[in-house]
Design an enzyme around this catalytic site. Sequence first.
Site, mmCIF file in Angstrom:
data_model
loop_
_atom_site.group_PDB
_atom_site.id
_atom_site.type_symbol
_atom_site.label_atom_id
_atom_site.label_comp_id
_atom_site.label_asym_id
_atom_site.label_seq_id
_atom_site.Cartn_x
_atom_site.Cartn_y
_atom_site.Cartn_z
ATOM 1 N N GLY A 143 37.445 32.052 41.766
ATOM 2 C CA GLY A 143 38.287 31.961 42.959
ATOM 3 C C GLY A 143 39.621 32.670 42.772
ATOM 4 O O GLY A 143 40.241 33.115 43.750
ATOM 5 N N GLU A 181 38.960 36.205 43.550
ATOM 6 C CA GLU A 181 38.754 36.326 45.002
ATOM 7 C C GLU A 181 40.097 36.292 45.744
ATOM 8 O O GLU A 181 40.303 37.020 46.718
ATOM 9 C CB GLU A 181 37.833 35.202 45.473
ATOM 10 C CG GLU A 181 36.419 35.371 44.923
ATOM 11 C CD GLU A 181 35.552 34.149 45.142
ATOM 12 O OE1 GLU A 181 35.847 33.088 44.544
ATOM 13 O OE2 GLU A 181 34.592 34.231 45.925
ATOM 14 N N GLU A 186 30.813 32.655 38.121
ATOM 15 C CA GLU A 186 30.196 31.516 38.803
ATOM 16 C C GLU A 186 28.735 31.303 38.430
ATOM 17 O O GLU A 186 28.270 30.167 38.379
ATOM 18 C CB GLU A 186 30.311 31.685 40.336
ATOM 19 C CG GLU A 186 31.702 31.399 40.889
ATOM 20 C CD GLU A 186 32.588 32.630 40.894
ATOM 21 O OE1 GLU A 186 32.217 33.651 40.282
ATOM 22 O OE2 GLU A 186 33.661 32.558 41.525
ATOM 23 N N ALA A 220 38.452 28.407 40.976
ATOM 24 C CA ALA A 220 38.502 27.152 41.723
ATOM 25 C C ALA A 220 38.505 26.033 40.692
ATOM 26 O O ALA A 220 38.010 26.203 39.574
ATOM 27 C CB ALA A 220 37.289 27.051 42.636
HETATM 28 N N1 DAK Z 1 39.207 24.542 36.780
HETATM 29 C C1 DAK Z 1 39.800 23.455 36.246
HETATM 30 N N2 DAK Z 1 40.442 23.464 35.046
HETATM 31 C C2 DAK Z 1 40.477 24.620 34.381
HETATM 32 C C3 DAK Z 1 39.881 25.803 34.871
HETATM 33 C C4 DAK Z 1 39.227 25.741 36.144
HETATM 34 N N3 DAK Z 1 38.674 26.816 36.730
HETATM 35 N N4 DAK Z 1 40.081 26.776 33.966
HETATM 36 C C5 DAK Z 1 40.781 26.231 32.954
HETATM 37 N N5 DAK Z 1 41.019 24.931 33.193
HETATM 38 C C6 DAK Z 1 41.734 23.976 32.346
HETATM 39 C C7 DAK Z 1 40.905 23.602 31.120
HETATM 40 O O1 DAK Z 1 39.980 22.592 31.435
HETATM 41 C C8 DAK Z 1 41.990 23.133 30.172
HETATM 42 O O2 DAK Z 1 42.379 21.819 30.547
HETATM 43 P P1 DAK Z 1 42.648 20.685 29.416
HETATM 44 O O3 DAK Z 1 41.397 20.583 28.656
HETATM 45 O O4 DAK Z 1 43.799 21.228 28.597
HETATM 46 O O5 DAK Z 1 43.014 19.458 30.215
HETATM 47 C C9 DAK Z 1 43.158 24.054 30.491
HETATM 48 O O6 DAK Z 1 42.898 24.578 31.788
HETATM 49 C C10 DAK Z 1 43.278 25.218 29.525
HETATM 50 O O7 DAK Z 1 42.005 25.863 29.474
HETATM 51 P P2 DAK Z 1 41.242 26.145 28.091
HETATM 52 O O8 DAK Z 1 41.612 25.112 27.045
HETATM 53 O O9 DAK Z 1 39.812 26.296 28.399
HETATM 54 O O10 DAK Z 1 41.911 27.530 27.660
HETATM 55 P P3 DAK Z 1 41.230 28.687 26.800
HETATM 56 O O11 DAK Z 1 42.318 29.646 26.507
HETATM 57 O O12 DAK Z 1 40.464 28.136 25.648
HETATM 58 O O13 DAK Z 1 40.177 29.378 27.772
HETATM 59 C C11 DAK Z 1 39.441 30.289 29.915
HETATM 60 C C12 DAK Z 1 40.637 30.043 28.945
HETATM 61 C C13 DAK Z 1 40.013 30.872 31.205
HETATM 62 C C14 DAK Z 1 38.504 31.345 29.273
HETATM 63 C C15 DAK Z 1 38.670 28.981 30.140
HETATM 64 O O14 DAK Z 1 39.635 27.999 30.557
HETATM 65 C C16 DAK Z 1 37.632 29.081 31.202
HETATM 66 O O15 DAK Z 1 36.555 29.641 30.966
HETATM 67 N N6 DAK Z 1 37.934 28.523 32.394
HETATM 68 C C17 DAK Z 1 36.991 28.451 33.484
HETATM 69 C C18 DAK Z 1 36.844 29.801 34.085
HETATM 70 C C19 DAK Z 1 35.837 29.791 35.215
HETATM 71 O O16 DAK Z 1 34.648 29.519 35.021
HETATM 72 N N7 DAK Z 1 36.348 30.075 36.382
HETATM 73 C C20 DAK Z 1 35.528 30.160 37.549
HETATM 74 C C21 DAK Z 1 35.578 28.834 38.167
HETATM 75 S S1 DAK Z 1 34.336 28.705 39.413
HETATM 76 C C22 DAK Z 1 32.566 27.555 46.189
HETATM 77 C C23 DAK Z 1 33.901 27.758 46.257
HETATM 78 C C24 DAK Z 1 34.532 28.416 45.279
HETATM 79 C C25 DAK Z 1 33.869 28.889 44.191
HETATM 80 C C26 DAK Z 1 32.506 28.706 44.115
HETATM 81 C C27 DAK Z 1 31.848 28.053 45.103
HETATM 82 N N8 DAK Z 1 31.913 26.854 47.199
HETATM 83 C C28 DAK Z 1 32.668 25.878 47.916
HETATM 84 C C29 DAK Z 1 30.511 26.908 47.359
HETATM 85 C C30 DAK Z 1 34.563 29.455 43.127
HETATM 86 C C31 DAK Z 1 34.198 29.068 41.902
HETATM 87 C C32 DAK Z 1 35.035 29.298 40.760
HETATM 88 O O17 DAK Z 1 36.107 29.823 40.812
#
Ligand code: DAK
Length: 267
Positions: free
Chosen positions: A112, A115, A135, A67
Amino acid sequence: MTNSEHVRMQRDGAVMTVTIDRPKALNALNAAVLDALHAVFTDIQNDRELAVVVLTGAGGKAFVAGADIAEMVDLTPEGAHAFALKGHAVCALISRVGIPVIAAVDGFALGGGLELALACDFIVASDKSRFGQPETKLGLIPGFGGCVRLPRRIGKAAAAQWIYSSDIIDANTALRMGLVTEVISSEQFSSRVNAIAQAIASRGPCAVRAAKRVLVESEDLDMISACALEAKAFSSLFATPEMREGTTAFLAKREPVFCWGGSRTAL
Ligand code: DAK
């Protein structure tokens, strides 16, 4: 069907490829992407000419990295609930759409994104793919069905360890856990995904739809009701021209010829 800013569609006969196209944010799911996916899968649900959908991500680095954290960061609990419901609606629509949906993961499928992939019928992955529900690292839990669908796919204990720890796993580990059905080398990825989709599209359309319906609907039923549902779907196929074609072709030692969008029954 119309393409939107971040969701593209490409049709090849009875196969529709839906691509989430927001590579600068690793295809992260914001509200606009979720709305576009909902619109696309609503159209797919009503399209009787389609056999199979491939859902994938653009850019070669991610299926979907989760997400959109930037959009989530300031949400109130009420806003978060609305966002979660939007994600759930998309996942429910994908999981129940009448034809198979393949998640083709070539890169990160996190949060997400995983999911969303779990809402598809099965996941195939390139060898460079990485999976996780990270998360808890963000002070959250999965919000689009991960705590529900992941244990059903890989078992409660494995899902619990993985969700609590926020660990990221590679494609071969995901294969061993039963999360993905196939790991494909990056070079062969698109051709193999296409071959899987075309193989499904060549089978009996009513039969594939019926199999999907039983697989999905039996999940919420006890064993006796589930087997009764299967028996009903099985027997109703005997009223279809495609069953005559499939069985006759076998006995005549030739390949069957089916027509998607043609011989339709109540299925
Ligand atoms: N959201 C927004 N931007 C994201 C992103 C994300 N999930 N993942 C990556 N990006 C963006 C980065 O900010 C970066 O943007 P700029 O800085 O270039 O503007 C760009 O994509 C490239 O990412 P990185 O520079 O970080 O690339 P790397 O190769 O160094 O790293 C990575 C790749 C996938 C390991 C890293 O980007 C990362 O850790 N990303 C976040 C992964 C993550 O934590 N995903 C889970 C998100 S939480 C809910 C509803 C839904 C959910 C929860 C609750 N409720 C309503 C209660 C679901 C939650 C999630 O999915």
